[in-house]
Design a protein around this motif. Sequence first.
Motif, PDB file in Angstrom:
ATOM      1  N   ALA A 301       0.833  -1.200   0.000  1.00 18.69           N
ATOM      2  CA  ALA A 301       0.000   0.000   0.000  1.00 18.69           C
ATOM      3  C   ALA A 301       0.872   1.256   0.000  1.00 18.69           C
ATOM      4  O   ALA A 301       2.037   1.222   0.415  1.00 18.69           O
ATOM      5  CB  ALA A 301      -0.921  -0.013   1.222  1.00 18.69           C
ATOM      6  N   TRP A 317      -5.423  -3.362   0.744  1.00 21.94           N
ATOM      7  CA  TRP A 317      -4.829  -2.929  -0.523  1.00 21.94           C
ATOM      8  C   TRP A 317      -4.187  -4.124  -1.244  1.00 21.94           C
ATOM      9  O   TRP A 317      -4.435  -4.350  -2.430  1.00 21.94           O
ATOM     10  CB  TRP A 317      -3.782  -1.844  -0.270  1.00 21.94           C
ATOM     11  CG  TRP A 317      -2.965  -1.475  -1.478  1.00 21.94           C
ATOM     12  CD1 TRP A 317      -1.960  -2.201  -2.046  1.00 21.94           C
ATOM     13  CD2 TRP A 317      -3.113  -0.294  -2.287  1.00 21.94           C
ATOM     14  NE1 TRP A 317      -1.446  -1.562  -3.147  1.00 21.94           N
ATOM     15  CE2 TRP A 317      -2.133  -0.380  -3.327  1.00 21.94           C
ATOM     16  CE3 TRP A 317      -3.942   0.824  -2.247  1.00 21.94           C
ATOM     17  CZ2 TRP A 317      -1.985   0.610  -4.298  1.00 21.94           C
ATOM     18  CZ3 TRP A 317      -3.795   1.802  -3.213  1.00 21.94           C
ATOM     19  CH2 TRP A 317      -2.831   1.701  -4.219  1.00 21.94           C
ATOM     20  N   HIS A 351      -3.818   4.573 -10.973  1.00 17.37           N
ATOM     21  CA  HIS A 351      -4.300   3.355 -10.318  1.00 17.37           C
ATOM     22  C   HIS A 351      -4.239   2.190 -11.298  1.00 17.37           C
ATOM     23  O   HIS A 351      -3.887   2.370 -12.483  1.00 17.37           O
ATOM     24  CB  HIS A 351      -5.735   3.559  -9.812  1.00 17.37           C
ATOM     25  CG  HIS A 351      -6.672   4.092 -10.857  1.00 17.37           C
ATOM     26  ND1 HIS A 351      -7.200   3.325 -11.870  1.00 17.37           N
ATOM     27  CD2 HIS A 351      -7.147   5.359 -11.060  1.00 17.37           C
ATOM     28  CE1 HIS A 351      -7.978   4.049 -12.638  1.00 17.37           C
ATOM     29  NE2 HIS A 351      -7.970   5.306 -12.181  1.00 17.37           N
ATOM     30  N   CYS A 370      -8.197  -0.705  -3.304  1.00 19.28           N
ATOM     31  CA  CYS A 370      -6.965   0.019  -3.611  1.00 19.28           C
ATOM     32  C   CYS A 370      -7.163   1.530  -3.650  1.00 19.28           C
ATOM     33  O   CYS A 370      -6.619   2.225  -4.532  1.00 19.28           O
ATOM     34  CB  CYS A 370      -6.387  -0.488  -4.934  1.00 19.28           C
ATOM     35  SG  CYS A 370      -5.869  -2.222  -4.871  1.00 19.28           S
ATOM     36  N   ARG A 377     -10.830   2.514   2.162  1.00 19.06           N
ATOM     37  CA  ARG A 377     -10.835   1.128   1.701  1.00 19.06           C
ATOM     38  C   ARG A 377     -11.889   0.305   2.435  1.00 19.06           C
ATOM     39  O   ARG A 377     -12.326   0.660   3.540  1.00 19.06           O
ATOM     40  CB  ARG A 377      -9.449   0.498   1.912  1.00 19.06           C
ATOM     41  CG  ARG A 377      -8.360   1.140   1.084  1.00 19.06           C
ATOM     42  CD  ARG A 377      -6.972   0.649   1.472  1.00 19.06           C
ATOM     43  NE  ARG A 377      -5.962   1.625   1.042  1.00 19.06           N
ATOM     44  CZ  ARG A 377      -4.747   1.733   1.571  1.00 19.06           C
ATOM     45  NH1 ARG A 377      -4.387   0.923   2.559  1.00 19.06           N
ATOM     46  NH2 ARG A 377      -3.906   2.655   1.119  1.00 19.06           N
TER      47      ARG A 377
END
Length: 426
Positions: A301, A317, A351, A370, A377
Amino acid sequence: MNFCVEVIIVPALLLFGTLVTLVPLFILRYCCDHNRTRVRTPQHYHSSSHRQTERHHHHHQHHTNHHHSHRTKHQNHRSHLQGIDAPPGINPLEHEELPMSVTQVRQNVRPTMAAAPQRSTESHHEAFSQVAVLPQTFSIHPNDTVNFYRARMDNKNVVLRVLKETASSSEKQKFLGFASFVSGLGPHPFIPSLLGVMSAQSPLVMVVEELQQRDLLGFLWRCRQPSCDMTEKRIFTMAAQVASALDYLHSQNCIHGNVGARSVLVSGDMTAKLWGFGPAYRRRTQGSSTGEDTVIKKWQAPEVLAMRPITKSSDVWSFGILIYEMVTLGDPPFAQVMSSELLQHLQRGSHLKRPDTCSNSLYSIIRSCCHFNAKSRLSTSELIRMLKAGESSANGRTAIRVTEPFKFEKYLREAGFAEAYNYAVL
């Protein structure tokens, strides 16, 4: 004259009477000592490993003078345990000491049992058969102190994690410490079962259930061939199983820190189980909670890349990255971004792109896991609900296909690994 005779005879009679009295006493005393020696003999007959076992029993206030009476006393309440020994704190057959020796490739190998007591009323759970070296692919963290073997125990397949006999005392402590750590996590249907630990003497051995398909990453690569099918529905099912294990670990205040396809094992019936607890154990023993593993940066992450403390949200993540690996059949994340530039890439708002093989529902879960902001999250409980809801409507008929052939060197480069290693997921 009479006086002289009396002087001689009286002492002689007294001496004779004394002898008559003492001789029977000496005979009785000798017989008693001999009988007591015969009674004590079994206590000294057993091997040194058995004496060590008795010391363990004394420490736990279960010791008696006769070994067989002790075994009878505990036989009923241990009948449900697996047939392998373990140190205190690890449940299966808690103090059965069982030395073992294995070779590189050898069939029908049995542990060595020196001067072991007879067990005419018990089955011999200790025997391993069909012991063979477990083939390995590559490793992110090579461990030269451990070998892996596949074996049979109690009519089931197991994996033997064997510490080399040349290991130092600190390596032995780490090996047993890791076993104790895994045991302390407790049983869970989606965490591989630790069946026991052999700690009586070298080599030290951890016995873990074998999952026939081995690591998920290798399984995904094999699914690029026509003989193996990975469907959207199976992804939802397996992801929900891993999420359940992760949720359980978080409830035990354990952050995994190593979630990825390499850390998931797959059974013959396609059940996914979360493993790869090395980083979690190191954090528990060494106290570090920042981004300690620079090799797996592309699974970490943003906060971990920024060297801030790892959290449960950091695991979420990495779980999103795991789903990405599953829908791409083993592609690495952020393939076109250098590991050293990944944090800046994410800070600019970039992303993971939606792969062609990824459905909208799965991609929505990836994006929800994510988020750059950890507070945005999903929680593991929310994640499980979404996965189970998606499973009911997912496509279970059409297999995911990737047209590009798998190239190992390309994977290593795009995943950010400097070089290939011999990798053991256990």
